[in-house]
Write a protein that holds these residues in place. Structure first.
Motif, PDB file in Angstrom:
ATOM      1  N   ALA A   1       0.704  -1.260  -0.161  1.00  0.00           N
ATOM      2  CA  ALA A   1      -0.036   0.117   0.021  1.00  0.00           C
ATOM      3  C   ALA A   1       0.790   1.452   0.169  1.00  0.00           C
ATOM      4  CB  ALA A   1      -0.892  -0.019   1.191  1.00  0.00           C
ATOM      5  N   GLN A   2       2.302   1.102   0.445  1.00  0.00           N
ATOM      6  CA  GLN A   2       3.110   2.279   0.442  1.00  0.00           C
ATOM      7  C   GLN A   2       3.875   2.201  -0.882  1.00  0.00           C
ATOM      8  OE1 GLN A   2       3.244   1.298   5.108  1.00  0.00           O
ATOM      9  NE2 GLN A   2       5.037   2.208   4.310  1.00  0.00           N
ATOM     10  N   ALA A   3       3.754   1.488  -1.695  1.00  0.00           N
ATOM     11  CA  ALA A   3       4.641   1.385  -2.862  1.00  0.00           C
ATOM     12  C   ALA A   3       3.784   1.794  -3.894  1.00  0.00           C
ATOM     13  CB  ALA A   3       4.942  -0.176  -2.960  1.00  0.00           C
ATOM     14  N   ILE A   4       3.786   3.177  -4.352  1.00  0.00           N
ATOM     15  CA  ILE A   4       3.105   3.665  -5.184  1.00  0.00           C
ATOM     16  C   ILE A   4       3.566   3.186  -6.787  1.00  0.00           C
ATOM     17  CG2 ILE A   4       2.237   5.814  -6.149  1.00  0.00           C
ATOM     18  CD1 ILE A   4       2.446   6.872  -3.339  1.00  0.00           C
ATOM     19  N   GLY A   5       2.598   3.066  -7.606  1.00  0.00           N
ATOM     20  CA  GLY A   5       3.012   2.688  -8.876  1.00  0.00           C
ATOM     21  C   GLY A   5       3.545   1.323  -9.100  1.00  0.00           C
ATOM     22  N   HIS A   6       3.640   0.436  -8.142  1.00  0.00           N
ATOM     23  CA  HIS A   6       4.206  -1.039  -7.927  1.00  0.00           C
ATOM     24  C   HIS A   6       2.845  -1.952  -8.192  1.00  0.00           C
ATOM     25  CE1 HIS A   6       7.100  -3.967  -7.614  1.00  0.00           C
ATOM     26  NE2 HIS A   6       6.211  -4.513  -6.868  1.00  0.00           N
ATOM     27  N   ALA A   7       3.013  -2.869  -8.851  1.00  0.00           N
ATOM     28  CA  ALA A   7       1.794  -3.700  -9.240  1.00  0.00           C
ATOM     29  C   ALA A   7       2.586  -5.139  -8.340  1.00  0.00           C
ATOM     30  CB  ALA A   7       1.534  -4.025 -10.243  1.00  0.00           C
ATOM     31  N   GLY A   8       1.633  -6.048  -7.716  1.00  0.00           N
ATOM     32  CA  GLY A   8       2.511  -7.325  -7.190  1.00  0.00           C
ATOM     33  C   GLY A   8       2.153  -7.203  -5.746  1.00  0.00           C
ATOM     34  N   LYS A   9       2.327  -8.501  -5.319  1.00  0.00           N
ATOM     35  CA  LYS A   9       1.830  -8.948  -3.994  1.00  0.00           C
ATOM     36  C   LYS A   9       3.258  -8.827  -2.897  1.00  0.00           C
ATOM     37  CE  LYS A   9      -1.639 -12.269  -5.068  1.00  0.00           C
ATOM     38  NZ  LYS A   9      -2.325 -13.526  -5.015  1.00  0.00           N
ATOM     39  N   GLY A  10       4.296  -8.515  -3.443  1.00  0.00           N
ATOM     40  CA  GLY A  10       5.453  -8.145  -2.582  1.00  0.00           C
ATOM     41  C   GLY A  10       6.595  -9.314  -3.206  1.00  0.00           C
ATOM     42  N   ASP A  11       7.626  -8.977  -2.361  1.00  0.00           N
ATOM     43  CA  ASP A  11       8.786  -9.857  -2.689  1.00  0.00           C
ATOM     44  C   ASP A  11       9.381 -10.541  -1.419  1.00  0.00           C
ATOM     45  OD1 ASP A  11       9.225  -8.596  -5.370  1.00  0.00           O
ATOM     46  OD2 ASP A  11       9.543  -6.863  -4.130  1.00  0.00           O
ATOM     47  N   PHE A  12       9.419 -10.008  -0.473  1.00  0.00           N
ATOM     48  CA  PHE A  12       9.988 -10.568   0.888  1.00  0.00           C
ATOM     49  C   PHE A  12       9.286 -10.731   2.157  1.00  0.00           C
ATOM     50  CE2 PHE A  12      13.481  -9.328  -1.696  1.00  0.00           C
ATOM     51  CZ  PHE A  12      14.424 -10.442  -1.702  1.00  0.00           C
ATOM     52  N   MET A  13       9.470 -11.644   2.954  1.00  0.00           N
ATOM     53  CA  MET A  13       8.811 -11.621   4.416  1.00  0.00           C
ATOM     54  C   MET A  13       9.967 -11.251   5.248  1.00  0.00           C
ATOM     55  SD  MET A  13       6.236 -14.669   3.591  1.00  0.00           S
ATOM     56  CE  MET A  13       7.522 -15.681   3.274  1.00  0.00           C
ATOM     57  N   ILE A  14       9.446 -10.517   6.447  1.00  0.00           N
ATOM     58  CA  ILE A  14      10.418 -10.413   7.462  1.00  0.00           C
ATOM     59  C   ILE A  14      10.083 -11.490   8.640  1.00  0.00           C
ATOM     60  CG2 ILE A  14      11.401  -9.006   9.278  1.00  0.00           C
ATOM     61  CD1 ILE A  14      10.772  -6.607   7.439  1.00  0.00           C
ATOM     62  N   GLY A  15      11.079 -12.153   8.813  1.00  0.00           N
ATOM     63  CA  GLY A  15      10.809 -13.419   9.906  1.00  0.00           C
ATOM     64  C   GLY A  15      11.360 -12.982  11.504  1.00  0.00           C
ATOM     65  N   GLU A  16      11.775 -14.089  12.179  1.00  0.00           N
ATOM     66  CA  GLU A  16      12.596 -14.051  13.375  1.00  0.00           C
ATOM     67  C   GLU A  16      13.795 -13.443  13.192  1.00  0.00           C
ATOM     68  OE1 GLU A  16      13.712 -16.823  17.155  1.00  0.00           O
ATOM     69  OE2 GLU A  16      12.748 -17.799  15.080  1.00  0.00           O
ATOM     70  N   GLY A  17      13.823 -12.353  14.240  1.00  0.00           N
ATOM     71  CA  GLY A  17      15.148 -11.718  14.152  1.00  0.00           C
ATOM     72  C   GLY A  17      15.342 -10.615  12.965  1.00  0.00           C
ATOM     73  N   GLY A  18      14.354 -10.755  12.301  1.00  0.00           N
ATOM     74  CA  GLY A  18      14.626  -9.566  11.360  1.00  0.00           C
ATOM     75  C   GLY A  18      15.134 -10.298   9.950  1.00  0.00           C
TER      76      GLY A  18
ATOM     77  N   ALA B   1      15.132 -12.045   6.463  1.00  0.00           N
ATOM     78  CA  ALA B   1      14.349 -12.069   5.233  1.00  0.00           C
ATOM     79  C   ALA B   1      14.090 -13.454   4.412  1.00  0.00           C
ATOM     80  CB  ALA B   1      14.821 -11.015   4.193  1.00  0.00           C
ATOM     81  N   ALA B   2      13.114 -13.631   4.108  1.00  0.00           N
ATOM     82  CA  ALA B   2      12.690 -14.726   3.309  1.00  0.00           C
ATOM     83  C   ALA B   2      11.833 -14.420   2.134  1.00  0.00           C
ATOM     84  CB  ALA B   2      11.898 -15.807   3.956  1.00  0.00           C
ATOM     85  N   ARG B   3      11.884 -15.261   0.837  1.00  0.00           N
ATOM     86  CA  ARG B   3      11.263 -14.896  -0.184  1.00  0.00           C
ATOM     87  C   ARG B   3       9.782 -15.085   0.016  1.00  0.00           C
ATOM     88  NH1 ARG B   3      13.964 -12.344  -4.479  1.00  0.00           N
ATOM     89  NH2 ARG B   3      16.169 -13.208  -4.581  1.00  0.00           N
ATOM     90  N   GLY B   4       8.891 -14.348  -0.763  1.00  0.00           N
ATOM     91  CA  GLY B   4       7.342 -14.449  -0.308  1.00  0.00           C
ATOM     92  C   GLY B   4       6.650 -13.239  -0.545  1.00  0.00           C
ATOM     93  N   PRO B   5       5.159 -13.125  -0.896  1.00  0.00           N
ATOM     94  CA  PRO B   5       4.665 -12.284  -0.623  1.00  0.00           C
ATOM     95  C   PRO B   5       4.642 -11.446   0.548  1.00  0.00           C
ATOM     96  CG  PRO B   5       3.128 -13.930  -0.979  1.00  0.00           C
ATOM     97  CD  PRO B   5       4.517 -14.634  -0.912  1.00  0.00           C
ATOM     98  N   GLY B   6       4.499 -10.166   0.585  1.00  0.00           N
ATOM     99  CA  GLY B   6       4.275  -9.611   1.957  1.00  0.00           C
ATOM    100  C   GLY B   6       4.847  -7.898   1.697  1.00  0.00           C
ATOM    101  N   LEU B   7       6.228  -7.680   1.568  1.00  0.00           N
ATOM    102  CA  LEU B   7       6.923  -6.450   1.424  1.00  0.00           C
ATOM    103  C   LEU B   7       7.257  -6.349   0.056  1.00  0.00           C
ATOM    104  CD1 LEU B   7       8.437  -6.187   4.770  1.00  0.00           C
ATOM    105  CD2 LEU B   7       6.290  -5.262   3.851  1.00  0.00           C
ATOM    106  N   VAL B   8       7.476  -5.060  -0.769  1.00  0.00           N
ATOM    107  CA  VAL B   8       7.902  -5.062  -1.967  1.00  0.00           C
ATOM    108  C   VAL B   8       9.360  -4.219  -1.569  1.00  0.00           C
ATOM    109  CG1 VAL B   8       7.870  -3.493  -3.827  1.00  0.00           C
ATOM    110  CG2 VAL B   8       5.788  -4.196  -2.894  1.00  0.00           C
ATOM    111  N   TYR B   9      10.499  -4.881  -2.028  1.00  0.00           N
ATOM    112  CA  TYR B   9      11.684  -4.295  -2.089  1.00  0.00           C
ATOM    113  C   TYR B   9      11.801  -3.001  -2.921  1.00  0.00           C
ATOM    114  CZ  TYR B   9      16.703  -3.861  -3.049  1.00  0.00           C
ATOM    115  OH  TYR B   9      17.905  -3.427  -3.117  1.00  0.00           O
ATOM    116  N   SER B  10      12.406  -2.273  -2.140  1.00  0.00           N
ATOM    117  CA  SER B  10      12.530  -0.690  -2.614  1.00  0.00           C
ATOM    118  C   SER B  10      13.610  -0.251  -3.372  1.00  0.00           C
ATOM    119  CB  SER B  10      12.477   0.278  -1.326  1.00  0.00           C
ATOM    120  OG  SER B  10      13.806   0.074  -0.851  1.00  0.00           O
TER     121      SER B  10
END
Length: 229
Positions: free
Chosen positions: A138-155, A157-166
């Motif tokens: 929602a904060q990635a304007i002009g970008h389509a898709g479900k995201g690139d990474f997820m943040i897990g334990e201790g910060g 990163a793992a692949r998967g929908p969730g957050l868009v790489y900036s």
């Protein structure tokens, strides 16, 4: 002793094909948003963050970028052939130094805290080989898709929908040591670091606009308040 990053690699070598006619006679980093080139928006972030060394890689219409940067104390890493993000970063390392470096794509505009400063505040070389800055879709304007990474334990990163790489990160140059010769993507490096538990990510609290396509110019100017909505 831990190293704090004080060098920035700006990716500016691509052809900008998604921009169509806008990049037939000028490289994408010299397209203007709100009266300033995309490259200058990125350099403004570096200056605000107090980064001491900036390197820009070039290939397509490289002479235009060189002329734009003349006399500004920014080093240029010219690529005779496109090396992709990983190969381009590795080629520029002699200009960037031995410590961890920021990397930043030049086809985006930011609104909120300085993204480079936000990364630096979270950097922990003892736990990380790379730290990615990501955003909720929602904060990635002009970008389509479900995201690139997820943040897990201790910060971590793992692949998967969730957050868009900036397009912004800190990375240790040693993370590239066992990569193949020639062009390669930083995605290959990140996948290896995920397996080692050494790829981390944090979320950016502001907004970001992808200006890799023509419609992104209007969206970015609206985001910055430089154009009536």
């Amino acid at each position: 002793m831990p190293h704090q990053p004080d060098a920035l690699m700006l990716f500016a070598a691509g052809f900008g094909t998604r921009m169509g006619a806008l990049t037939r006679t000028r490289p994408k980093p010299l397209i203007e948003v709100a009266g300033r080139t995309l490259l200058d928006h990125a350099l403004d972030l570096a200056q605000s963050a107090g980064i001491g060394r900036c390197v820009v890689n070039t290939h397509y219409l490289a002479d235009h970028i060189a002329a734009h940067l003349a006399g500004r104390g920014v080093a240029i890493s010219h690529e005779e052939t496109i090396l992709d993000t990983g190969g381009g970063l590795r080629a520029a390392l002699p200009l960037l130094g031995d410590g961890p470096v920021f990397t930043l794509n030049t086809d985006a505009v930011w609104k909120g805290p300085n993204p480079l400063g936000h990364l630096a505040a979270a950097w922990d070389e003892s736990a990380m080989d790379a730290l990615l800055l990501c955003l909720p879709p929602a904060q990635a304007i002009g970008h389509a898709g479900k995201g690139d990474f997820m943040i897990g334990e201790g910060g971590r990163a793992a692949r998967g929908p969730g957050l868009v790489y900036s397009g912004a990160q800190i990375i240790r140059p040693g993370a590239l040591d066992d990569m193949p010769e020639g062009p390669f993507s930083l995605n290959l490096v990140w996948d290896r670091l995920i397996g080692r538990g050494r790829l981390h990510a944090i979320a950016y609290p502001g907004t970001w606009c992808d200006v890799g396509h023509p419609g992104g110019i209007t969206l970015a100017e609206e985001m910055l308040g430089a154009r009536d909505v």
